[in-house]
Structure formats: structure tokens, C-alpha cells
Design an enzyme around this catalytic site. Sequence first.
Site, PDB file in Angstrom:
ATOM      1  N   HIS A  92      -2.076  -2.143   3.192  1.00 35.44           N
ATOM      2  CA  HIS A  92      -0.369  -2.654   4.301  1.00 35.44           C
ATOM      3  C   HIS A  92      -0.182  -3.692   3.340  1.00 35.44           C
ATOM      4  O   HIS A  92      -0.235  -4.813   4.192  1.00 35.44           O
ATOM      5  CB  HIS A  92      -1.501  -3.330   5.433  1.00 35.44           C
TER       6      HIS A  92
ATOM      7  N   GLU B  68       3.758   0.806   2.927  1.00 31.54           N
ATOM      8  CA  GLU B  68       2.039   0.282   2.866  1.00 31.54           C
ATOM      9  C   GLU B  68       1.711   2.968   2.604  1.00 31.54           C
ATOM     10  O   GLU B  68       1.907   3.464   3.312  1.00 31.54           O
ATOM     11  CB  GLU B  68       1.235   0.119   4.238  1.00 31.54           C
TER      12      GLU B  68
END
Length: 301
Positions: free
Chosen positions: A171, A273
Site C-alpha cells: 500500500h 497499490e
Amino acid sequence: MNDPDIALLNQRFGAPGRIAFRFGEAGLPVVSLACKYGACEVSLYGGHVLGYTPAGLGPVLFLSKKSAFEPGKPIRGGIPVCWPWFGPAAEGSGNPLHGFARIMQWDLRATEYSGEATELRLSLADDGLTRRMWDFAFGLTLRIRLEQHLSLELVTENRDTRPLDFSQGFHPYFRVSDINAVSVHGLDGAVYTDHPSPEPKRQHGALTIQAETNRIYTPEKNEIAIRDAKLNRATLVTFSGTRNAVVWNPWAERIKTFGDLAEDDYTRMLCVEPVNCGDTAITLEPNERHTLSMSIQAKLI
Ligand code: TA6
């Protein structure tokens, strides 16, 4: 590893000028890696890359000034490792969003360096705490390698006797000069869903961010570039082990719900991500492994 001995870590795993351990914010152990191509910092709490600065190109990652550095809470910014679920936990479980890997203390397995690269290997395995949240035997290793680019490799091993279902993601929070000067390339023609709507849509041309954005893309190639016209910099994110990538920016209203972000931080960050979720979530049979990899390379344009 609870309460690690920094002197011992430096003695066993450090290397002058290349690998150095210290207590970072709130006493959490941090390791700095360096090589001729740049530097990066990793928190052993969360196996979390805090910063990456390729030589001559400035910081590539955003780290919130308001981040908690507190056991039990995720660090805001850098590269959180979301595992063994990406997104909300099973309803009613009370388990944390995006899994527990980012709020665990990882074990240090090895460090290595050569003329070209500096590398760190961390691991996580089930224990009483993980079993209470997710009752499976697993082995997780995270390899972080700094060279001309920064690469992360997350290997999940099913050490259980039952199949292991999981979702996951890196992330990363990319630091941008101004979100209005940013375009995202490599998504043209890609199908995506726009959270919370499940309706598939198709991307036309480059993506610019002008509102809250939370999309799961399936790009044709696993290569996405963030171009920053004010920094004259492009950051290339390549990945393998999944076909999906989330693009997220909370924008001006949603960001107010995050106590660990400043209200205008949405102008300084963009998350791209690589994730395994939904259709690309993984099932591993006993003893099987899966690898999710991501590489980040910045260059002037
Ligand atoms: O990847 C996008 C996302 O799942 C968003 O929905 C948003 O909530 C974000 O991640 C941040 O999640 P966090 O648990 O770090 O607050």
C-alpha cells in the site's frame, strides 16, 4: 523479536555506511539501508518501509507528520504491508482493517550487501496473537532490496494442514508535489471498479485525480507510472503476483476522517497499490507458496 537490542543488531546485521539500526519514533526499531543508488528506511514494526530516496531524485514516499508510531496502530505513509486480508476484516470479528502484518513486530532474518545492492530479509510466523485473529499456521517473508530501484517481495507459505485463503497488498504512499500536477499512466484501456460501486468501467487515457478516488484496476501490463509535472519526475511501479492495482486518494472531504493525516495531505500523496483481492485473492494448498513483488523506480523526465 520484542524489544530488540540495537547494539546487538548492529553487531550481527549492521555494516558501516550501508546498514544501521537505531530506535526511531516512539522507540520503534528502524534500519537504514544505503547503496550507491540511494537510501531507504525500514521499521521492523510492520515490516514497513518508511522512506526511499534514490540519489539525486528526492524522497519518493509520503510519510504523514501526524502518523501514530504506536504498537497496535498502523504507520500512516511509507509502504504498509496489508496481509492476510486487504480491506475490512470479516464482519463482527473486530479485527483490524488491512490485516495484522502491518501492526506486528517482524523478525530480522538476514542482511546482505554488495557493490550494487543492499538487502534486508524479515519474517513473520503465526503465534498466539495471530492465531486469535486468524487461526492458521503460516510463514511470511519480506525481502527489501535497494539497488537502482527499490523492490519488495512478499512470500506467503501455507504451513497449515488446510488450504489457506488470503488477500494482500503493498500500500505505498507516493509523495507528489501537488496532486493537480500528477497523471497516472499505464491504465489506458484497463477495466476498473470504482469503490463502492461494483459496476466495471473502462479507463480512457491517463488518469488524473480530481476527486476522491478508490479504484481497483486490472491493467494490461503490470506497469504503472506516476508522472509529476512539477517535480519533473516519473515513478514507475512494476509488480508481479497479481493483476490488480488500487489507486487511492481520499481527497478533501474523506481525509478529514483520518486523524493521522493533515487536511491538505491529499494534495501531497497518491497510493498505487499492487493487491490480491476479490478475483485475485489467493488460495494456497498446504506447503504451497505465493510471491507478490513490487518494484519502484524514479527518474527525471
Ligand atoms: O487502498 C485503499 C484503502 O483501502 C481505502 O479504502 C482507505 O481506507 C485506505 O486504504 C486506508 O486504509 P487504512 O486502514 O490505512 O486507513
